[in-house]
Design an enzyme around this catalytic site. Structure first.
Site, short mmCIF file in Angstrom:
data_model
loop_
_atom_site.label_atom_id
_atom_site.label_comp_id
_atom_site.label_asym_id
_atom_site.label_seq_id
_atom_site.Cartn_x
_atom_site.Cartn_y
_atom_site.Cartn_z
N ARG A 1 -0.09 -9.02 13.73
CA ARG A 1 -0.72 -8.03 12.84
C ARG A 1 -1.59 -8.73 11.80
NH1 ARG A 1 4.35 -5.05 10.71
NH2 ARG A 1 2.91 -3.72 9.55
N ARG B 1 11.43 -1.39 10.89
CA ARG B 1 10.34 -1.00 11.80
C ARG B 1 10.27 -2.00 12.95
NH1 ARG B 1 4.88 0.17 8.45
NH2 ARG B 1 4.05 -0.94 10.25
N LYS C 1 0.83 -1.21 0.00
CA LYS C 1 0.00 0.00 0.00
C LYS C 1 0.87 1.26 0.00
CE LYS C 1 -2.35 -1.09 3.79
NZ LYS C 1 -1.78 -2.40 4.20
N ARG D 1 11.91 -5.99 4.96
CA ARG D 1 11.69 -4.57 4.66
C ARG D 1 12.60 -3.68 5.52
NH1 ARG D 1 5.56 -2.33 4.67
NH2 ARG D 1 5.61 -2.64 6.92
N ARG E 1 -9.69 0.25 9.59
CA ARG E 1 -9.16 -1.09 9.86
C ARG E 1 -10.20 -1.95 10.58
NH1 ARG E 1 -3.61 0.05 9.14
NH2 ARG E 1 -2.26 -1.37 10.24
P1 AMP Z 1 0.61 0.41 9.41
O1 AMP Z 1 1.80 1.27 9.16
O2 AMP Z 1 -0.61 0.85 8.66
O3 AMP Z 1 0.91 -1.07 9.23
O4 AMP Z 1 0.22 0.59 10.98
C1 AMP Z 1 1.14 0.26 12.00
C2 AMP Z 1 0.41 0.07 13.31
O5 AMP Z 1 -0.26 1.28 13.69
C3 AMP Z 1 -0.68 -1.00 13.30
O6 AMP Z 1 -0.18 -2.30 13.54
C4 AMP Z 1 -1.58 -0.52 14.44
O7 AMP Z 1 -1.02 -0.80 15.71
C5 AMP Z 1 -1.54 1.00 14.25
N1 AMP Z 1 -2.60 1.48 13.33
C6 AMP Z 1 -2.43 2.07 12.11
N2 AMP Z 1 -3.61 2.39 11.56
C7 AMP Z 1 -4.55 1.98 12.44
C8 AMP Z 1 -5.98 2.00 12.44
N3 AMP Z 1 -6.69 2.52 11.41
N4 AMP Z 1 -6.62 1.50 13.53
C9 AMP Z 1 -5.95 0.98 14.57
N5 AMP Z 1 -4.61 0.90 14.63
C10 AMP Z 1 -3.91 1.40 13.58
#
Ligand code: AMP
Length: 209
Positions: free
Chosen positions: A166, A155, A13, A127, A88
């Site tokens: 996740r 990360r 994404k 990554r 999400r």
């Molecule tokens: P991402 O970079 O989108 O993979 O997000 C990293 C982490 O941030 C996720 O594993 C969640 O802990 C938190 N996070 C990001 N977006 C959301 C969301 N819309 N709702 C809840 N937690 C989120």
């Protein structure tokens, strides 16, 4: 265009979002990036966020919803946006419906990048990102230039254990958004395997079609 990017962690994404925002001149709103910035800046909410992200758990809906509501009201979103990593959960999707209805707006597309779990594990654990430029590399599929390799970081939630958590969160809480948006007629399925350029061409085909 008002767009949502849906897909599991590692679906690509973030990589694809860079091309979309350049081509369609819309801001990318990544809740993951906003959350990581709060953690980095040690804001009061940052410490709370970290306890969830380090465990591979979703941050509670009300916190994320408020963040997105504030962000969508800013001037740069008035002509369109690309939401990356939000919603999400079905509760977040319902909150977003409310925000858009209040502003008299309607989604154009929900872009679902489809990738199998086995591929995601290999993609995510390899990554690495460049803290100076934000560019993302992969140790095997997209190796960084030798002169910057030493400064790249992983990360903290890209380890295999946290990734498994996740993925569980994705399948149990986020995947229900697929029938949710399919029922509303917004869902566009895009195969997320192949080169990044192949996937970009498929996405542009949908967005320009
Ligand atoms: P991402 O970079 O989108 O993979 O997000 C990293 C982490 O941030 C996720 O594993 C969640 O802990 C938190 N996070 C990001 N977006 C959301 C969301 N819309 N709702 C809840 N937690 C989120």
């Amino acid at each position: 265009m008002d767009l949502i990017f849906l897909g599991p962690p590692g679906a690509g994404k973030g990589t694809q979002a860079r091309w979309i925002i350049e081509e369609f001149k819309t801001p990318q709103i990544s809740t993951g990036d906003i959350i990581r910035a709060a953690i980095r800046d040690n804001t009061p909410l940052g410490a709370e966020f970290k306890s969830y992200t380090d465990a591979g758990k979703l941050v509670p809906d009300d916190l994320v919803n408020r963040m997105v509501d504030d962000r969508l009201k800013r001037d740069d979103c008035q002509g369109g946006f690309l939401l990356d990593g939000f919603p999400r959960t079905v509760a977040q999707a319902e909150a977003l419906d409310g925000m858009l209805a209040k502003a008299g707006r309607k989604l154009n597309h929900v872009l679902l990048l489809e990738v199998d779990d086995a591929v995601l594990v290999e993609r995510i654990t390899g990554r690495r990102s460049d803290p100076d430029t934000g560019n993302v590399y992969h140790i095997k599929f997209n190796p960084p230039p030798a002169d910057i390799a030493d400064r790249l970081v992983q990360r903290s939630d890209d380890t295999e254990d946290v990734l498994r958590q996740r993925l569980d969160e994705y399948h149990s809480k986020t995947a229900p958004l697929i029938p949710f948006y399919e029922g509303k007629g917004y869902l566009r399925r895009i195969e997320g395997v192949g080169t990044p350029e192949d996937i970009r061409d498929r996405l542009f085909g949908v967005l320009k079609g």
